[in-house]
Design a protein around this motif. Sequence first.
Motif, PDB file in Angstrom:
ATOM      1  N   CYS A 179       0.858  -1.194   0.000  1.00  0.00           N
ATOM      2  CA  CYS A 179       0.000   0.000   0.000  1.00  0.00           C
ATOM      3  C   CYS A 179       0.892   1.241   0.000  1.00  0.00           C
ATOM      4  O   CYS A 179       1.782   1.379   0.828  1.00  0.00           O
ATOM      5  N   CYS A 191      -6.672  -1.972   1.686  1.00  0.00           N
ATOM      6  CA  CYS A 191      -5.506  -2.222   2.542  1.00  0.00           C
ATOM      7  C   CYS A 191      -5.946  -2.742   3.912  1.00  0.00           C
ATOM      8  O   CYS A 191      -6.819  -2.160   4.553  1.00  0.00           O
ATOM      9  N   CYS A 229      -4.599   0.150   6.577  1.00  0.00           N
ATOM     10  CA  CYS A 229      -5.132   1.510   6.683  1.00  0.00           C
ATOM     11  C   CYS A 229      -6.450   1.701   5.928  1.00  0.00           C
ATOM     12  O   CYS A 229      -6.990   2.807   5.901  1.00  0.00           O
ATOM     13  N   LYS A 255      -0.109   4.223   0.597  1.00  0.00           N
ATOM     14  CA  LYS A 255      -0.542   5.163   1.647  1.00  0.00           C
ATOM     15  C   LYS A 255       0.208   4.922   2.935  1.00  0.00           C
ATOM     16  O   LYS A 255       0.724   5.853   3.537  1.00  0.00           O
ATOM     17  N   CYS A 256       0.244   3.646   3.367  1.00  0.00           N
ATOM     18  CA  CYS A 256       0.847   3.362   4.676  1.00  0.00           C
ATOM     19  C   CYS A 256       2.172   2.610   4.570  1.00  0.00           C
ATOM     20  O   CYS A 256       2.858   2.422   5.575  1.00  0.00           O
TER      21      CYS A 256
HETATM   22 ZN   LIG Z   1      -2.363   1.005   3.778  1.00  0.00          ZN
END
Ligand SMILES: [Zn+2]
Length: 361
Positions: A61, A99, A102, A63-64
């Motif tokens: 992911c 995900c 997150c 994002k995280c």
């Molecule tokens: Zn994530």
Amino acid sequence: MEKYQKHGINPLLISIATSQKLDSALRPTVAMLPSKYAKLVYKNMSVVNAEFPENIFRLTCQKCGKSGDYDLGTLVFPLRVAEPGDRMEKFQAIGYFRCKHCNAAGEWELSPRTKTMLAGKMAAAEAPKIAGDDSMAEVIFGEALIDKIFAPRWGSEIENYFFNKLAETPKDAYLWNRLGNAYYRGKRPELAVTAHEQAIANDSGQVESHFSLGKMLVECGELELAATHLRQAVAASCQYKYLSAYDLREIIVAALEILLTVYKQSDNKINMLPKPNEQAIIQQGKNQIAATAMLDFDIDAENRETLYPLAEVYLGERFNELLPAQRATNNQQAKRKAVWPVAGKTNKQKPAKKNKKKKRK
Ligand SMILES: [Zn+2]
């Protein structure tokens, strides 16, 4: 992790369905979905999902930054691209996943190892099939398009596409139906039923959603509930405008086929055909009610073809859209005369079945 939270759910789904504002950081559980059937279908997920391939790969992911194993579902690889390596950049994953860490979706990084494994999968799918291998296609070649214009990269982008439209018209039953189909193909039947329930709440004549709910509920062993939705699909079909008369007829035949099985499995207790009160909602024509009351049809459970004349009764006015040569009603009558001439009843030979089951290769 809470119960019913194994697979990520977009809080926007609940927001749009209930017109409530939700914290976008919320991680909804199946129990929070505005749905009658979500929990039931969730418990039977593996059965309801049986027709789709499993393609588990490790993704990271963006994002995280955390990695996890995700079921990408059906994979679609482009047929031809200029650079062979591009095919790895342009494949589509129809599975719906978010995900695990997150709950974000749509921004994934593929490690070199994942890319190698995907390339292997693609090569295996391109190789000629071994004789006797009837396994389901895990990979499709081509391009998956929505409305002929939008090529989603991930299942979550299909959801976004419909959310953008539903944000404008949250009561559009047809959009909810299509979102339901997307979740279903994305291997998330609990989200699919949620969307289909929204569809029928906004339009009780949403034939395709009733049909999809019926199909999934049968898989869960809920015969009575399934039959209710399938009968409603049949009863409402004469006023359904989103399908051609031919496709509509196919849906009615498929619904009748399942209803016939359910009728038998329930020892003839669960009605096969719409009850008068189910029909009253739609105001069926007198002909339909008369025809179904008489049940003057030779239905053979082994032969799908025999359901077509009955299905055509439920098409109502839309029957006229079928080309005369394509109508089962006329054809069957003509065929019967030819095979069983009134004068000579000695010929007991049955008419040849039209759709012989395809021989397995
Ligand atoms: Zn994530």
